[in-house]
Write an enzyme that holds these catalytic residues in place. Sequence first.
Site, PDB file in Angstrom:
ATOM      1  N   TYR A  22       0.102   0.087  -6.736  1.00  0.00           N
ATOM      2  CA  TYR A  22      -0.274  -1.227  -6.547  1.00  0.00           C
ATOM      3  C   TYR A  22      -0.128  -2.143  -7.761  1.00  0.00           C
ATOM      4  O   TYR A  22      -0.378  -3.230  -8.059  1.00  0.00           O
ATOM      5  CB  TYR A  22      -1.734  -1.391  -6.072  1.00  0.00           C
ATOM      6  CG  TYR A  22      -1.883  -1.055  -4.600  1.00  0.00           C
ATOM      7  CD1 TYR A  22      -1.147  -1.530  -3.499  1.00  0.00           C
ATOM      8  CD2 TYR A  22      -2.470   0.047  -4.427  1.00  0.00           C
ATOM      9  CE1 TYR A  22      -1.283  -1.068  -2.279  1.00  0.00           C
ATOM     10  CE2 TYR A  22      -2.818   0.578  -2.891  1.00  0.00           C
ATOM     11  CZ  TYR A  22      -1.767  -0.065  -2.015  1.00  0.00           C
ATOM     12  OH  TYR A  22      -2.090   0.448  -0.820  1.00  0.00           O
ATOM     13  N   HIS A  98       3.907  -7.634   1.033  1.00  0.00           N
ATOM     14  CA  HIS A  98       3.145  -6.233   0.800  1.00  0.00           C
ATOM     15  C   HIS A  98       3.820  -5.664  -0.546  1.00  0.00           C
ATOM     16  O   HIS A  98       4.855  -5.644  -0.543  1.00  0.00           O
ATOM     17  CB  HIS A  98       3.582  -5.351   2.004  1.00  0.00           C
ATOM     18  CG  HIS A  98       2.990  -5.765   3.127  1.00  0.00           C
ATOM     19  ND1 HIS A  98       1.568  -5.675   3.540  1.00  0.00           N
ATOM     20  CD2 HIS A  98       3.427  -6.219   4.423  1.00  0.00           C
ATOM     21  CE1 HIS A  98       1.392  -6.338   4.699  1.00  0.00           C
ATOM     22  NE2 HIS A  98       2.571  -6.669   5.216  1.00  0.00           N
TER      23      HIS A  98
END
Length: 143
Positions: A22, A98
């Site tokens: 991430y 995303h």
Amino acid sequence: MKILLLNGPNLNLLGNREPDIYGSKTLKDIEGELESLFASKSHTLHSFQSNHEGQLIDFLHDNRDAGYAIINPGGLTHTSVSLRDAFSGTAVPFIEVHISNIHAREEFRHHSFLSSIAAGVIVGCGIQGYHLAADLVIKRLEA
Ligand code: CA2
């Protein structure tokens, strides 16, 4: 114009855990960068993160006058008919983002309840996906 940046469950952890998936920027960093970008084009960004499905839906209802939304729904992507219904019901156009490539991960992440009603979907471009979405929203509003 009012623009929304919505982030779902666990995205408050950005920059603190799992940087390999991430990235290392915090959500506050991303919100600040997008706020400046939108302000430079005379738009106002309203950012909201919640770990609670209903709070995200309430925020969208309360801001249904927004011209566009950017949302990373987190895990709700794969579970939430209600969040999809909230977007259908408010008719706020949105870009789904995303950070990771959900299609290269576990099979349960491959389906999104939101994608088929999204105005665009950005997947697997890392944190840069938020910036790509913001650029797209600005261009769409100019068009
Ligand atoms: O790739 C994405 O952006 C996701 O929406 C992230 C969700 C995941 O459930 C989706 O399948 C794909 C998870 C968000 C968790 O965020 C964290 C951030 C930092 C550390 C730990 C979790």
